[in-house]
Motif scaffolding. Structure first.
Motif, PDB file in Angstrom:
ATOM      1  N   MET A   1      40.957  13.408  25.063  1.00  0.00           N
ATOM      2  CA  MET A   1      40.094  12.261  25.216  1.00  0.00           C
ATOM      3  C   MET A   1      40.765  11.061  24.547  1.00  0.00           C
ATOM      4  N   LYS A   2      40.781   9.996  25.292  1.00  0.00           N
ATOM      5  CA  LYS A   2      41.299   8.732  24.773  1.00  0.00           C
ATOM      6  C   LYS A   2      40.126   7.811  24.520  1.00  0.00           C
ATOM      7  N   PHE A   3      40.305   6.907  23.564  1.00  0.00           N
ATOM      8  CA  PHE A   3      39.281   5.909  23.289  1.00  0.00           C
ATOM      9  C   PHE A   3      39.694   4.588  23.911  1.00  0.00           C
ATOM     10  N   HIS A   4      38.759   3.940  24.566  1.00  0.00           N
ATOM     11  CA  HIS A   4      38.964   2.589  25.084  1.00  0.00           C
ATOM     12  C   HIS A   4      38.011   1.682  24.315  1.00  0.00           C
ATOM     13  N   PHE A   5      38.568   0.733  23.558  1.00  0.00           N
ATOM     14  CA  PHE A   5      37.760  -0.117  22.691  1.00  0.00           C
ATOM     15  C   PHE A   5      37.321  -1.391  23.397  1.00  0.00           C
ATOM     16  N   ASN A   6      36.043  -1.691  23.276  1.00  0.00           N
ATOM     17  CA  ASN A   6      35.467  -2.931  23.788  1.00  0.00           C
ATOM     18  C   ASN A   6      34.841  -3.662  22.606  1.00  0.00           C
ATOM     19  N   GLY A   7      35.223  -4.902  22.402  1.00  0.00           N
ATOM     20  CA  GLY A   7      34.792  -5.616  21.215  1.00  0.00           C
ATOM     21  C   GLY A   7      35.891  -5.539  20.176  1.00  0.00           C
ATOM     22  N   TYR A   8      35.599  -6.065  19.001  1.00  0.00           N
ATOM     23  CA  TYR A   8      36.645  -6.139  17.995  1.00  0.00           C
ATOM     24  C   TYR A   8      36.596  -4.960  17.034  1.00  0.00           C
ATOM     25  N   PHE A   9      37.751  -4.319  16.863  1.00  0.00           N
ATOM     26  CA  PHE A   9      37.931  -3.257  15.881  1.00  0.00           C
ATOM     27  C   PHE A   9      39.230  -3.537  15.142  1.00  0.00           C
ATOM     28  N   PHE A  10      39.211  -3.428  13.808  1.00  0.00           N
ATOM     29  CA  PHE A  10      40.410  -3.601  13.007  1.00  0.00           C
ATOM     30  C   PHE A  10      41.332  -2.400  13.201  1.00  0.00           C
ATOM     31  N   LYS A  26      40.762  19.089  19.037  1.00  0.00           N
ATOM     32  CA  LYS A  26      41.253  20.427  18.718  1.00  0.00           C
ATOM     33  C   LYS A  26      40.090  21.419  18.631  1.00  0.00           C
ATOM     34  N   LYS A  27      39.028  21.017  17.954  1.00  0.00           N
ATOM     35  CA  LYS A  27      37.879  21.910  17.764  1.00  0.00           C
ATOM     36  C   LYS A  27      37.191  22.254  19.087  1.00  0.00           C
ATOM     37  N   PHE A  28      37.074  21.283  19.981  1.00  0.00           N
ATOM     38  CA  PHE A  28      36.298  21.486  21.203  1.00  0.00           C
ATOM     39  C   PHE A  28      37.140  21.583  22.478  1.00  0.00           C
ATOM     40  N   SER A  29      38.461  21.578  22.358  1.00  0.00           N
ATOM     41  CA  SER A  29      39.365  21.733  23.511  1.00  0.00           C
ATOM     42  C   SER A  29      39.039  20.765  24.643  1.00  0.00           C
ATOM     43  N   ILE A  30      38.992  19.497  24.306  1.00  0.00           N
ATOM     44  CA  ILE A  30      38.722  18.459  25.299  1.00  0.00           C
ATOM     45  C   ILE A  30      40.044  17.832  25.727  1.00  0.00           C
ATOM     46  N   SER A  31      40.205  17.603  27.008  1.00  0.00           N
ATOM     47  CA  SER A  31      41.450  17.069  27.555  1.00  0.00           C
ATOM     48  C   SER A  31      41.781  15.688  27.001  1.00  0.00           C
ATOM     49  N   GLU A  32      43.067  15.481  26.735  1.00  0.00           N
ATOM     50  CA  GLU A  32      43.589  14.175  26.306  1.00  0.00           C
ATOM     51  C   GLU A  32      43.439  13.135  27.414  1.00  0.00           C
TER      52      GLU A  32
END
Length: 147
Positions: A1-10, A26-32
């Protein structure tokens, strides 16, 4: 899983989210390949979303809108495709307030609400608060390198 950020994050916040992401995947075996949208929202918008989706008339620190009902449904997806799993809305103002109240750093509080939101994403709910809290603590101990 990838994160896509919307808004401002440092950058340090994004780095802290990455630490959570690695442990969680790793714990939940979720696809990258899968994608989660993470939004930084105001107190007012958080309240509006909470009212619209959950009929609660107050802002919240994290709000999760999953596209799948549970982890089993996510595991049925094609791991090679770029599936969107849902949206996570983070209320910076409330997260800062809670960090002070619970004597955590802002980064620790961000990581806590991210883990909480991710667990909602894969089907954990407040219907079983002990189970939700237990798995949350297990993940955070790994993220924070605690024994």
């Amino acid at each position: 899983m990838k994160f896509h950020f919307n808004g401002y994050f440092f950058e340090n916040e994004k780095d802290a989210f990455e630490d959570v992401r690695k442990v969680f995947l790793k714990k939940f075996s979720i696809s990258e390949n899968f994608l989660l949208h993470i939004h930084s929202v105001s107190d007012d918008y958080s309240k509006e979303l909470n009212e619209h989706y959950f009929q609660k008339d107050y802002p919240t620190d994290v709000l999760t809108i999953p596209l799948y009902k549970d982890l089993a449904s996510i595991h049925k997806l094609d791991k090679n495709k770029h599936e969107i799993l849902g949206d996570l809305f983070l209320n910076r103002k409330l997260i800062k307030k809670h960090a002070k109240k619970f004597t955590k750093t802002l980064i620790e509080e961000y990581q806590l609400v991210l883990v909480h939101g991710l667990l909602h994403l894969i089907g954990y709910s407040h219907d079983d608060p002990k189970k939700l809290s237990s798995i949350e603590n297990t993940i955070l101990k790994k993220v924070w390198n605690e024994k």
